[in-house]
Design a protein around this motif. Structure first.
Motif, PDB file in Angstrom:
ATOM      1  N   PRO A  47       2.072  24.462  -7.542  1.00 30.27           N
ATOM      2  CA  PRO A  47       2.422  23.413  -6.574  1.00 30.27           C
ATOM      3  C   PRO A  47       3.610  22.565  -7.038  1.00 30.27           C
ATOM      4  O   PRO A  47       4.387  22.086  -6.224  1.00 30.27           O
ATOM      5  CB  PRO A  47       1.148  22.562  -6.468  1.00 30.27           C
ATOM      6  CG  PRO A  47       0.255  22.991  -7.566  1.00 30.27           C
ATOM      7  CD  PRO A  47       0.727  24.297  -8.088  1.00 30.27           C
ATOM      8  N   ALA A  49       6.228  23.557  -8.318  1.00 28.37           N
ATOM      9  CA  ALA A  49       7.473  24.255  -7.979  1.00 28.37           C
ATOM     10  C   ALA A  49       7.579  24.442  -6.463  1.00 28.37           C
ATOM     11  O   ALA A  49       8.386  25.241  -5.987  1.00 28.37           O
ATOM     12  CB  ALA A  49       7.518  25.608  -8.707  1.00 28.37           C
ATOM     13  N   GLY A  50       6.736  23.752  -5.724  1.00 28.18           N
ATOM     14  CA  GLY A  50       6.811  23.808  -4.260  1.00 28.18           C
ATOM     15  C   GLY A  50       6.201  25.070  -3.659  1.00 28.18           C
ATOM     16  O   GLY A  50       6.357  25.331  -2.461  1.00 28.18           O
ATOM     17  N   GLU A  51       5.507  25.844  -4.469  1.00 25.45           N
ATOM     18  CA  GLU A  51       5.026  27.141  -3.982  1.00 25.45           C
ATOM     19  C   GLU A  51       3.870  27.055  -2.986  1.00 25.45           C
ATOM     20  O   GLU A  51       3.506  28.056  -2.381  1.00 25.45           O
ATOM     21  CB  GLU A  51       4.645  28.035  -5.180  1.00 25.45           C
ATOM     22  CG  GLU A  51       5.875  28.492  -5.946  1.00 25.45           C
ATOM     23  CD  GLU A  51       5.578  29.161  -7.284  1.00 25.45           C
ATOM     24  OE1 GLU A  51       6.552  29.351  -8.047  1.00 25.45           O
ATOM     25  OE2 GLU A  51       4.417  29.471  -7.566  1.00 25.45           O
ATOM     26  N   THR A  52       3.280  25.858  -2.855  1.00 28.95           N
ATOM     27  CA  THR A  52       2.203  25.721  -1.861  1.00 28.95           C
ATOM     28  C   THR A  52       2.734  25.112  -0.556  1.00 28.95           C
ATOM     29  O   THR A  52       1.982  24.929   0.384  1.00 28.95           O
ATOM     30  CB  THR A  52       1.064  24.825  -2.392  1.00 28.95           C
ATOM     31  OG1 THR A  52       1.596  23.541  -2.713  1.00 28.95           O
ATOM     32  CG2 THR A  52       0.408  25.435  -3.611  1.00 28.95           C
ATOM     33  N   LYS A  53       4.021  24.814  -0.535  1.00 29.62           N
ATOM     34  CA  LYS A  53       4.564  24.137   0.658  1.00 29.62           C
ATOM     35  C   LYS A  53       5.377  25.080   1.543  1.00 29.62           C
ATOM     36  O   LYS A  53       6.045  24.624   2.475  1.00 29.62           O
ATOM     37  CB  LYS A  53       5.379  22.921   0.230  1.00 29.62           C
ATOM     38  CG  LYS A  53       4.466  21.836  -0.364  1.00 29.62           C
ATOM     39  CD  LYS A  53       4.871  20.435   0.000  1.00 29.62           C
ATOM     40  CE  LYS A  53       3.823  19.432  -0.403  1.00 29.62           C
ATOM     41  NZ  LYS A  53       4.366  18.173  -0.879  1.00 29.62           N
ATOM     42  N   THR A  54       5.312  26.358   1.268  1.00 30.06           N
ATOM     43  CA  THR A  54       6.008  27.324   2.124  1.00 30.06           C
ATOM     44  C   THR A  54       5.221  27.496   3.427  1.00 30.06           C
ATOM     45  O   THR A  54       4.019  27.225   3.481  1.00 30.06           O
ATOM     46  CB  THR A  54       6.109  28.697   1.428  1.00 30.06           C
ATOM     47  OG1 THR A  54       4.774  29.195   1.237  1.00 30.06           O
ATOM     48  CG2 THR A  54       6.797  28.599   0.067  1.00 30.06           C
ATOM     49  N   ARG A  58       1.109  27.567   3.880  1.00 30.30           N
ATOM     50  CA  ARG A  58       0.441  26.601   4.769  1.00 30.30           C
ATOM     51  C   ARG A  58      -0.446  27.283   5.806  1.00 30.30           C
ATOM     52  O   ARG A  58      -1.353  26.669   6.349  1.00 30.30           O
ATOM     53  CB  ARG A  58       1.477  25.722   5.477  1.00 30.30           C
ATOM     54  CG  ARG A  58       2.009  24.592   4.613  1.00 30.30           C
ATOM     55  CD  ARG A  58       3.100  23.866   5.395  1.00 30.30           C
ATOM     56  NE  ARG A  58       3.873  22.952   4.580  1.00 30.30           N
ATOM     57  CZ  ARG A  58       3.581  21.662   4.423  1.00 30.30           C
ATOM     58  NH1 ARG A  58       2.546  21.132   4.996  1.00 30.30           N
ATOM     59  NH2 ARG A  58       4.352  20.902   3.674  1.00 30.30           N
ATOM     60  N   HIS A  64      -1.991  22.554   1.551  1.00 24.54           N
ATOM     61  CA  HIS A  64      -1.050  22.987   0.520  1.00 24.54           C
ATOM     62  C   HIS A  64      -1.460  22.643  -0.913  1.00 24.54           C
ATOM     63  O   HIS A  64      -0.655  22.124  -1.701  1.00 24.54           O
ATOM     64  CB  HIS A  64       0.364  22.457   0.822  1.00 24.54           C
ATOM     65  CG  HIS A  64       0.448  20.979   1.097  1.00 24.54           C
ATOM     66  ND1 HIS A  64       0.416  20.042   0.101  1.00 24.54           N
ATOM     67  CD2 HIS A  64       0.528  20.289   2.255  1.00 24.54           C
ATOM     68  CE1 HIS A  64       0.488  18.836   0.642  1.00 24.54           C
ATOM     69  NE2 HIS A  64       0.557  18.964   1.946  1.00 24.54           N
TER      70      HIS A  64
END
Ligand SMILES: N[C@@H](CCC(=O)N[C@@H](CS)C(=O)NCC(=O)O)C(=O)O
Length: 227
Positions: A47, A49-54, A58, A64
């Motif tokens: 998370p 690294a933003g990997e749950t916000k793609t 979602r 996320h």
């Protein structure tokens, strides 16, 4: 997609768990799987690294966050709901008893972890120590008071309900695993904190580790990271 989660073959299929093994919300689930020989695939998802916000992620989990479970197309999040799902699916009686009152004690301990332990020990000690948020000296002092007066006595009370030494009684339950995930970070990163120096919490932690035969296999990376 076909409703594969209702099929008998599901039992043999590997579940997918999105997350990182150092997360105290993820490693209880990995622990439950490894201790019970349940096939699972950890899909590295960070998370930070933003990997749950793609958009793709979602769709699996609009919140996320990790852990997120995908069991043959059946998806869910919330670590303690996932622990219960896996225990139910595999009839892990020892980890999540079917007796109504014993199960209620386990559920109580899981909710106590979320609603009383994490807001004090997570939010006011661990998270600030590892850079996820801050706590003022005043907030920490208030947390210490609550810990000493309410939360720690309540933990001891719950730990005696099934006669101890664990929340699950003579053997750990999924509630003990929920605490384990946070205690690794607490004792690794905040050994001098009011919670870590509480007589009794360290001996509970040590006894819990000793009761988990495969502990090093799944908790080694988290122990190393949170040193
Ligand atoms: N109540 C949730 C908490 C999950 C959670 O906060 N996960 C963190 C990492 S340990 C996360 O994914 N944060 C990123 C985000 O929420 O976007 C659970 O028990 O599963």
């Amino acid at each position: 997609p076909p409703i594969r989660w209702r099929g008998a073959s599901l039992q043999q299929m590997s579940i997918k768990l999105y997350g990182v093994v150092i997360s105290g919300n993820v490693n209880p689930i990995v622990a439950l799987c490894v201790e019970n020989g349940i096939p699972h695939e950890l899909v590295a998802t960070n998370p930070m690294a933003g990997e749950t916000k793609t958009d793709e992620f979602r769709k699996l989990n609009p919140m996320h966050c990790i852990p997120t479970l995908d069991d043959g197309g059946f998806t869910m999040w919330e670590s303690k709901a996932i622990l219960r799902y896996i225990a139910n699916k595999h009839s892990l009686e020892a980890w999540y008893p079917s007796d109504t009152k014993q199960r209620a004690i386990c559920d109580l301990a899981l909710d106590f972890h979320t609603n009383s332990f994490v807001p004090i020990v997570g939010s006011k000690i661990i998270y600030p120590a590892v850079g996820f948020g801050t706590a003022t000296a005043e907030e920490v002092a208030e947390a210490e008071k609550k810990w000493k007066e309410d939360v720690w006595p309540a933990f001891q009370h719950l730990n005696q309900r099934l006669e101890g030494p664990f929340l699950g009684g003579s053997k750990p339950s999924i509630a003990d695993l929920a605490f384990l995930g946070y205690l690794v970070m607490l004792f690794g990163k905040c050994p001098g904190s009011f919670a870590a120096t509480t007589p009794g919490l360290k001996s509970y932690f040590d006894a819990l580790k000793a009761a988990l035969p495969k502990y090093n296999e799944y908790m080694g990376p988290a122990e190393g990271f949170w040193k």
